[in-house]
Design an enzyme around this catalytic site. Structure first.
Site, PDB file in Angstrom:
ATOM      1  N   SER A  82      21.579  40.421  47.274  1.00  0.00           N
ATOM      2  CA  SER A  82      20.797  41.283  46.388  1.00  0.00           C
ATOM      3  C   SER A  82      20.840  42.724  46.903  1.00  0.00           C
ATOM      4  O   SER A  82      21.843  43.153  47.482  1.00  0.00           O
ATOM      5  CB  SER A  82      19.369  40.731  46.307  1.00  0.00           C
ATOM      6  OG  SER A  82      18.630  41.461  45.369  1.00  0.00           O
ATOM      7  N   LYS A 100      20.113  43.329  39.983  1.00  0.00           N
ATOM      8  CA  LYS A 100      19.657  42.690  41.229  1.00  0.00           C
ATOM      9  C   LYS A 100      18.239  42.124  41.066  1.00  0.00           C
ATOM     10  O   LYS A 100      17.897  41.121  41.706  1.00  0.00           O
ATOM     11  CB  LYS A 100      19.723  43.684  42.392  1.00  0.00           C
ATOM     12  CG  LYS A 100      21.148  44.115  42.767  1.00  0.00           C
ATOM     13  CD  LYS A 100      22.045  42.953  43.196  1.00  0.00           C
ATOM     14  CE  LYS A 100      23.327  43.455  43.874  1.00  0.00           C
ATOM     15  NZ  LYS A 100      24.265  42.378  44.221  1.00  0.00           N
TER      16      LYS A 100
HETATM   17  C1  HXC Z   1      30.035  55.350  34.329  1.00  0.00           C
HETATM   18  C2  HXC Z   1      31.400  53.485  34.264  1.00  0.00           C
HETATM   19  C3  HXC Z   1      31.910  53.782  35.574  1.00  0.00           C
HETATM   20  C4  HXC Z   1      31.410  54.978  36.225  1.00  0.00           C
HETATM   21  C5  HXC Z   1      32.869  51.968  34.864  1.00  0.00           C
HETATM   22  N1  HXC Z   1      32.029  52.362  33.903  1.00  0.00           N
HETATM   23  N2  HXC Z   1      32.821  52.816  35.905  1.00  0.00           N
HETATM   24  N3  HXC Z   1      30.476  54.243  33.671  1.00  0.00           N
HETATM   25  N4  HXC Z   1      30.471  55.690  35.568  1.00  0.00           N
HETATM   26  N5  HXC Z   1      31.822  55.336  37.425  1.00  0.00           N
HETATM   27  C6  HXC Z   1      31.850  51.736  32.586  1.00  0.00           C
HETATM   28  C7  HXC Z   1      33.116  51.897  31.772  1.00  0.00           C
HETATM   29  O1  HXC Z   1      33.191  53.164  31.176  1.00  0.00           O
HETATM   30  C8  HXC Z   1      32.983  50.786  30.752  1.00  0.00           C
HETATM   31  O2  HXC Z   1      32.125  51.105  29.694  1.00  0.00           O
HETATM   32  C9  HXC Z   1      32.289  49.702  31.554  1.00  0.00           C
HETATM   33  O3  HXC Z   1      31.664  50.331  32.676  1.00  0.00           O
HETATM   34  C10 HXC Z   1      33.274  48.682  32.049  1.00  0.00           C
HETATM   35  O4  HXC Z   1      34.271  49.320  32.804  1.00  0.00           O
HETATM   36  P1  HXC Z   1      35.661  48.619  33.153  1.00  0.00           P
HETATM   37  O5  HXC Z   1      36.405  49.485  34.083  1.00  0.00           O
HETATM   38  O6  HXC Z   1      36.329  48.181  31.894  1.00  0.00           O
HETATM   39  O7  HXC Z   1      35.126  47.271  33.804  1.00  0.00           O
HETATM   40  P2  HXC Z   1      35.626  46.343  34.931  1.00  0.00           P
HETATM   41  O8  HXC Z   1      37.029  46.691  35.318  1.00  0.00           O
HETATM   42  O9  HXC Z   1      35.371  44.985  34.482  1.00  0.00           O
HETATM   43  O10 HXC Z   1      34.624  46.693  36.148  1.00  0.00           O
HETATM   44  C11 HXC Z   1      34.237  47.981  36.436  1.00  0.00           C
HETATM   45  C12 HXC Z   1      33.290  48.066  37.653  1.00  0.00           C
HETATM   46  C13 HXC Z   1      34.017  47.471  38.826  1.00  0.00           C
HETATM   47  C14 HXC Z   1      32.019  47.334  37.371  1.00  0.00           C
HETATM   48  C15 HXC Z   1      33.013  49.529  37.855  1.00  0.00           C
HETATM   49  O11 HXC Z   1      35.293  47.998  38.929  1.00  0.00           O
HETATM   50  C16 HXC Z   1      33.265  47.697  40.118  1.00  0.00           C
HETATM   51  O12 HXC Z   1      32.092  47.850  40.217  1.00  0.00           O
HETATM   52  N6  HXC Z   1      33.930  47.715  41.186  1.00  0.00           N
HETATM   53  C17 HXC Z   1      33.275  48.005  42.424  1.00  0.00           C
HETATM   54  C18 HXC Z   1      33.063  46.819  43.211  1.00  0.00           C
HETATM   55  C19 HXC Z   1      32.139  47.158  44.373  1.00  0.00           C
HETATM   56  O13 HXC Z   1      32.139  48.240  44.896  1.00  0.00           O
HETATM   57  N7  HXC Z   1      31.288  46.211  44.769  1.00  0.00           N
HETATM   58  C20 HXC Z   1      30.335  46.477  45.786  1.00  0.00           C
HETATM   59  C21 HXC Z   1      29.076  46.760  45.114  1.00  0.00           C
HETATM   60  S1  HXC Z   1      27.926  47.337  46.255  1.00  0.00           S
HETATM   61  P3  HXC Z   1      32.686  51.670  28.272  1.00  0.00           P
HETATM   62  O14 HXC Z   1      31.457  51.915  27.469  1.00  0.00           O
HETATM   63  O15 HXC Z   1      33.442  52.929  28.576  1.00  0.00           O
HETATM   64  O16 HXC Z   1      33.556  50.576  27.715  1.00  0.00           O
HETATM   65  C22 HXC Z   1      26.469  46.794  45.733  1.00  0.00           C
HETATM   66  C23 HXC Z   1      25.371  47.104  46.638  1.00  0.00           C
HETATM   67  C24 HXC Z   1      24.289  47.870  45.971  1.00  0.00           C
HETATM   68  O17 HXC Z   1      26.324  46.175  44.762  1.00  0.00           O
HETATM   69  C25 HXC Z   1      23.236  48.227  46.947  1.00  0.00           C
HETATM   70  C26 HXC Z   1      23.294  49.602  47.454  1.00  0.00           C
HETATM   71  C27 HXC Z   1      24.059  49.815  48.709  1.00  0.00           C
END
Ligand code: HXC
Length: 261
Positions: free
Chosen positions: A147, A165
């Site tokens: 989370s 989360k």
């Molecule tokens: C705004 C964004 C965006 C950004 C994606 N989107 N990136 N919007 N700012 N930077 C939007 C897109 O425009 C699109 O909407 C929709 O999200 C889906 O994007 P896709 O690229 O088609 O989706 P997908 O390839 O399935 O996944 C995208 C993603 C993923 C969710 C951004 O690539 C990702 O998160 N990767 C990072 C993995 C990661 O770092 N995991 C660790 C998380 S850390 P529209 O409307 O344009 O169609 C964590 C800890 C949190 O969770 C706690 C704090 C430390």
């Protein structure tokens, strides 16, 4: 603090299924479970994100099965569970670590952007728990849901992840209650700011790091090892009567506010 603080091979004969287990925090958890004797299946959308970790675990003498699956797609999750059981015979430990994240103001965020993160984090956690349920029931196994602390207060530019989360924490509590009767323990871990992770790189630009550090009472950023140790504890028999808890591992950070800047 890199040495193993636990008894040797405490997860011998256990099988773990770790989503997001190729990289970052959950990669560390997968590696730590293997280091402590578990056979580990690691799951991610892209197989190339899993291969380096699978190689590392195997080179260290562990057993690892990399499986590509998108946690948003229930059929793919079911197939990954099936492949793991075919290879390793069962599942004892499920770690839900697959997560999406990016910084975006609520006023700029598209509904699909919001939904994408909720689908990966919240629906993905449910999908995997649901698909692994029969195996966890057989093994009297357990679940760890990764989370965050973002939603304990309000974290700007993180409405999507905070909502996702909060849902994960609800799933942790609900499943702990519903599946306790099968001997399945369900807990969570909420990491704070952890160094050398994709989350930190995305959320904390270099110039605000120092300011953030001042908000951590223990005076340092977390290490992936800190989360590994929490996961090993929660998965071990030492936590045999712990269920429905989300353990915060953040050096006290969120008590000074959940913002990462
Ligand atoms: C705004 C964004 C965006 C950004 C994606 N989107 N990136 N919007 N700012 N930077 C939007 C897109 O425009 C699109 O909407 C929709 O999200 C889906 O994007 P896709 O690229 O088609 O989706 P997908 O390839 O399935 O996944 C995208 C993603 C993923 C969710 C951004 O690539 C990702 O998160 N990767 C990072 C993995 C990661 O770092 N995991 C660790 C998380 S850390 P529209 O409307 O344009 O169609 C964590 C800890 C949190 O969770 C706690 C704090 C430390």
């Amino acid at each position: 603090m890199n040495k193993n603080l636990f008894a040797e091979n405490i997860f011998e004969n256990k099988v773990a299924f770790v989503t997001g287990g190729g990289t970052g925090i959950t990669g560390g958890v997968a590696r730590a479970l293997a280091e402590n004797g578990a056979k580990v299946a690691i799951i991610s959308r892209k197989i190339e994100n899993l291969e380096p970790m699978a190689k590392l675990i195997k080179e260290s003498g562990g057993e690892c099965l990399p499986v590509s699956a998108d946690v948003r797609d229930y059929a793919q999750v079911e197939s990954a569970v099936r492949e793991t059981v075919e290879q390793f015979g069962k599942i004892d430990i499920l770690v839900n670590g697959a997560a999406g994240n990016f910084l975006c103001e609520a006023s700029e965020l598209s509904p699909n952007g919001f939904g994408t993160v909720v689908d990966i984090d919240t629906k993905g956690t449910f999908n995997v728990a649901r698909a692994a349920f029969e195996e966890l029931k057989k093994s009297k196994g357990q679940i760890i849901n990764i989370s965050a602390t973002l939603h304990y207060a309000a974290t700007p530019m993180q409405i999507h992840v905070s909502a996702a989360k909060a849902g994960v924490d609800a799933i942790t509590r609900n499943l702990a209650v519903e599946w306790g009767k099968y001997g399945i323990r369900v807990n969570g871990i909420a990491p704070g700011p952890i160094e050398d992770t994709e989350g930190m790189k995305r959320l904390v630009p270099e110039p605000v790091k120092e300011k953030l550090l001042r908000k951590v009472p223990l005076g340092r950023f977390g290490r992936i090892k800190d989360i590994e140790n929490a996961a090993i504890f929660l998965c071990s028999d030492a936590a045999d009567f712990i269920s429905g808890v989300t353990l915060v591992v953040d050096g006290g950070h969120w008590l000074n506010g959940t913002s990462f800047s």
